[in-house]
Motif scaffolding. Structure first.
Motif, short mmCIF file in Angstrom:
data_model
loop_
_atom_site.label_atom_id
_atom_site.label_comp_id
_atom_site.label_asym_id
_atom_site.label_seq_id
_atom_site.Cartn_x
_atom_site.Cartn_y
_atom_site.Cartn_z
N ARG A 1 0.86 -0.99 0.09
CA ARG A 1 0.07 -0.13 -0.19
C ARG A 1 0.81 1.19 -0.09
O ARG A 1 0.27 2.29 -0.38
CB ARG A 1 -0.78 -0.10 1.42
N GLN A 2 1.86 1.45 0.60
CA GLN A 2 2.76 2.28 0.78
C GLN A 2 4.39 2.21 0.55
O GLN A 2 4.76 1.01 0.48
CB GLN A 2 2.60 3.13 2.27
N ARG A 3 4.95 3.40 0.16
CA ARG A 3 6.52 3.20 0.04
C ARG A 3 7.12 3.07 1.47
O ARG A 3 6.99 3.95 2.38
CB ARG A 3 7.02 4.36 -0.50
N VAL A 4 7.61 1.97 1.71
CA VAL A 4 8.33 1.63 3.19
C VAL A 4 9.76 1.56 2.96
O VAL A 4 10.36 1.01 2.28
CB VAL A 4 7.68 0.28 3.52
N ALA A 5 10.46 2.45 3.84
CA ALA A 5 11.73 2.22 4.17
C ALA A 5 12.20 1.79 5.39
O ALA A 5 11.37 1.86 6.19
CB ALA A 5 12.39 3.67 4.21
N GLU B 1 11.39 9.71 -0.35
CA GLU B 1 10.16 10.25 0.00
C GLU B 1 9.30 9.00 0.23
O GLU B 1 8.02 9.10 0.04
CB GLU B 1 9.37 11.24 -0.79
N PRO B 2 9.70 8.33 1.32
CA PRO B 2 8.73 6.84 1.74
C PRO B 2 7.60 7.40 2.63
O PRO B 2 7.88 8.65 3.24
CB PRO B 2 9.87 6.33 2.57
N GLN B 3 6.37 6.84 2.66
CA GLN B 3 5.32 7.34 3.49
C GLN B 3 5.80 6.65 5.02
O GLN B 3 5.35 7.24 5.94
CB GLN B 3 4.13 6.69 3.05
N VAL B 4 6.30 5.66 4.99
CA VAL B 4 6.61 5.18 6.43
C VAL B 4 8.26 4.80 6.59
O VAL B 4 8.65 4.06 5.66
CB VAL B 4 5.78 3.65 6.53
N VAL B 5 8.53 4.90 7.70
CA VAL B 5 10.15 4.38 8.12
C VAL B 5 9.86 3.43 9.22
O VAL B 5 9.11 3.55 10.29
CB VAL B 5 11.03 5.53 8.45
N MET C 1 13.46 14.68 9.78
CA MET C 1 13.46 14.66 8.45
C MET C 1 12.49 14.74 7.44
O MET C 1 12.56 14.62 6.17
CB MET C 1 14.54 13.32 7.77
N GLY C 2 11.24 14.77 8.17
CA GLY C 2 9.87 15.23 7.45
C GLY C 2 9.26 13.85 7.25
O GLY C 2 8.13 13.91 6.54
N ILE C 3 9.82 12.74 7.67
CA ILE C 3 8.82 11.38 7.90
C ILE C 3 7.64 11.51 8.69
O ILE C 3 7.94 11.77 9.96
CB ILE C 3 9.63 10.36 7.92
N ARG C 4 6.60 11.30 8.14
CA ARG C 4 5.61 11.56 9.22
C ARG C 4 5.20 10.39 9.97
O ARG C 4 4.84 10.28 10.94
CB ARG C 4 4.10 12.10 8.58
#
Lengths: 278, 398
Positions: B293-297, B349-353, B371-374
């Motif tokens: 579902r999301q870009r995950v780092a 720009e991952p949505q989740v780390v 770093m701006g990761i919400r």
């Protein structure tokens, strides 16, 4: 206020479906709807009002150029704002806007708590921001007021308010649980002061399952029902992170200690926490 | 050293029966707890030393040589609080990549630094001004007597063939009243419910708990000046001062430590096994659907990540990006997945780390937010979701 525009305030604890209502209804005929309208300003007013730093008259004076002006210039029949911040301002809003209706969306406190706790770690009751607000509350003379940024303005109860004496020792999870319970208390007590035709409280879980209830809710808002709304609610919306977090056993125990009585009062007694499928 | 002829380094009691044997040890590690004093140490089968780098979650982890850099960041504040202005000679035990050494050079350029390090490949400071580099292990080094005014002994004592001998060697090399900063892994951390990495790795001979370490240090002729604890359950850090006379080794009373450590290890073996089984469920029910579902780092390419791949079945398609502040640059990839610098999060720009770390977990999470990761999720909390939730799957889907 625009002559024919009726305000509707959709309130709740947050993470409870208020934004979902906004997303579902935005663009509906005859409705101008917002989510957390002018949030930074309103949240500060709400928190100050709850904490006894702003009087009711002062709150009204501060809201007038915000929501008051927006409703005044609105052209649609209904002007709505869905915002958990407004939960704390029901009394002044009710007096400022005599035709306003209030819709409360309540969700199982365990799901609200786990969602806030895991998914909004830095924005809601984080340790640093709470300490900053608390320190300022103790010394408002020499310290500047925290800026009107979301993370600073989550209510801290006075000692004579709900669990006010215990609150300083709460960890973040307990603060979130307290928020849910106290938010529900505030809504139900303020709703009791208003005429029945101006208030409606629904549980999110029932709203997603019961189309008749959804129809009555849409009718309460004052717009036409569309079957697409029911379909819309079958999928979780406003999903920050599509992981279904449950409370651990220890967290559940802490939650129940604080919010157990309110869970019963809100009709969640005996129900297991449910899982969300994304 | 053979497990069959092992005796306790502290009190010489024969170590006869192993409590635990970790998986994938290249050295046939067997873990013993001394029945008299409670010191925990490993015995090994004969083995051929190699310096192969691995990020393994198992006992064969090693040779990446980044742990001391991590630990220096953690203990740096303690060192900064010391007055080293009059110290002329400093001993850096296991100087590694030179993190402490470079810090001293900047702040105390007058001080001469003896740097003892067996792994030449990572030494780029041998010709630095003021540095006296000695290749080898401390036990084999010919150190001058009563020379050093400060000793930095970070994450090294547990590697020694004899902790007692190393401490005695250091004691002899220190000036009277000199300080030693000692930092070692804390065996008590194996009691954590979310452990998935093997604690008893091939590289470590000794596994200290706060009590056994304190006793060992005091018996070697030091007084503990500043024990630290509480803030980091994964390591023991203390400042010890050389006292005038080296006392006779004594005082290894039995107490409950032998039984406590034995029970700790047994519980750990069970927890480790169960948690590794749960990793597959974590990947299947949480991490893989999330990545769809999301870009995950993932932030942390080390041992927890290895466990997720090895025992959880995580694959390269389950993540968008893998970053690690320390391992990027030291290891190009792990399991075929490139290890990148955290700064590259800005590009992707991952949505989740998802943070995979232990003592640095909260600091990394804060850094990611900065770093701006919400949305930042912690491994410890994710694992809880498949081990310790309050309810079983039920009733309502929303």
């Amino acid at each position: 206020m625009g002559t024919h525009t009726k305000p509707v305030f959709i309130v709740g604890s947050g993470r409870s479906g208020t934004r979902t209502m906004f997303r579902m209804l935005t663009g509906a005929e005859g409705l101008e709807i917002h989510h957390e309208y002018l949030c930074n300003a309103i949240q500060r007013i709400a928190a100050r009002y709850y904490m006894g730093l702003t009087s009711e008259d002062e709150a009204k004076r501060l809201i007038a150029p915000l929501h008051g002006a927006a409703i005044h210039y609105a052209s649609d029949a209904v002007w709505a704002d869905s915002s958990n911040k407004l939960s704390w301002l029901i009394r002044p809003l009710g007096e400022m806007f005599p035709t306003a209706k209030f819709l409360a969306i309540v969700r199982d406190g365990r799901k609200v708590t786990s969602s806030f706790y895991y998914k909004l770690r830095e924005e809601m009751y984080d340790d640093d921001s709470v300490e900053i607000l608390r320190t300022w509350l103790r010394d408002q003379v020499s310290l500047p007021e925290p800026p009107p940024e979301k993370r600073y303005w989550w209510n801290i109860p006075r000692s004579d308010q709900f669990l006010g004496s215990a609150f300083p020792n709460f960890d973040r999870l307990r603060r979130v649980a307290w928020h849910w319970a106290e938010n529900c208390r505030e809504i139900t007590e303020r709703f009791a002061e208003l005429p029945d035709d101006r208030v409606k409280l629904v549980r999110l879980e029932e709203l997603t399952r019961d189309e008749e209830l959804l129809k009555r809710t849409i009718d309460f808002i004052g717009i036409d029902y569309d079957p697409v709304y029911s379909d819309y609610l079958q999928t979780p919306r406003n999903v920050f992170v599509p992981i279904d977090f449950q409370l651990t056993r220890a967290q559940e125990a802490a939650f129940q200690e604080i919010a157990g009585p309110m869970m019963t009062r809100m009709g969640y007694v005996g129900e297991k926490a449910y899982h969300v499928s994304y | 050293m053979s497990p069959t002829s092992l005796s306790c380094d502290a009190c010489a009691t024969p170590l006869t029966s192993a409590f635990y044997s970790p998986l994938h040890s290249r050295r046939g590690v067997a873990v013993f707890v001394c029945s008299q004093c409670g010191l925990t140490q490993s015995g090994f089968q004969p083995y051929a030393r190699d310096r192969r780098q691995t990020l393994s979650a198992d006992a064969d982890w090693g040779n990446v040589r980044h742990g001391k850099g991590l630990r220096f960041e953690a203990v740096c504040g303690l060192v900064e609080g010391l007055d080293l202005s009059r110290v002329t000679d400093i001993l850096d035990v296991g100087s590694n990549r030179g993190d402490f050494l470079r810090w001293v050079q900047q702040r105390h350029p007058h001080a001469a630094i003896w740097a003892v390090e067996p792994d030449e490949r990572i030494v780029d400071y041998r010709h630095s001004p003021g540095v006296n580099y000695r290749k080898g292990k401390l036990e084999d080094s010919d150190l001058p007597q009563e020379k050093f005014g400060f000793v930095y002994n970070c994450q090294t004592l547990e590697h020694s063939n004899s902790a007692v001998a190393m401490l005695q060697t250091i004691w002899r090399a220190m000036r009277p009243g000199a300080l030693m900063l000692l930092d070692v892994p804390n065996i008590s951390s194996i009691g954590h419910s979310d452990i998935v990495e093997e604690f008893f790795i091939d590289k470590h001979v000794f596994h200290f708990d706060p009590s056994s370490l304190r006793r060992l240090v005091e018996a070697a002729g030091f007084e503990i000046v500043s024990p630290r604890g509480g803030e980091d359950p994964f390591n023991i850090t203390l400042l010890a001062r050389k006292i005038e006379m080296m006392p006779e080794p004594s005082g290894y009373g039995q107490g409950t430590l032998p039984l406590d450590n034995a029970a700790l290890i047994r519980a750990y073996a069970d927890t480790l096994h169960r948690n590794r089984e749960r990793l597959a469920r974590l990947v299947e029910t949480k991490l893989r659907p999330l990545a769809k579902r999301q870009r995950v780092a993932y932030w942390g390419a080390g041992r927890i990540f290895d466990a997720l791949v090895k025992y959880g079945g995580l694959t390269s398609s389950d993540l968008h990006l893998l970053v690690d502040k320390y391992l990027a640059g030291l290891m190009p990839e792990t399991h075929g997945i490139p290890i990148q610098r955290p700064e590259t999060l800005r590009l992707h720009e991952p949505q989740v780390v998802i943070v995979l770390a232990r003592s640095g977990e909260s600091a990394i999470a804060s850094r990611a937010y900065a770093m701006g990761i919400r949305h930042v999720l912690k491994f410890s909390e994710l694992l809880e979701q498949v081990t310790d939730i309050a309810v079983t799957p039920a009733a309502i889907d929303l």
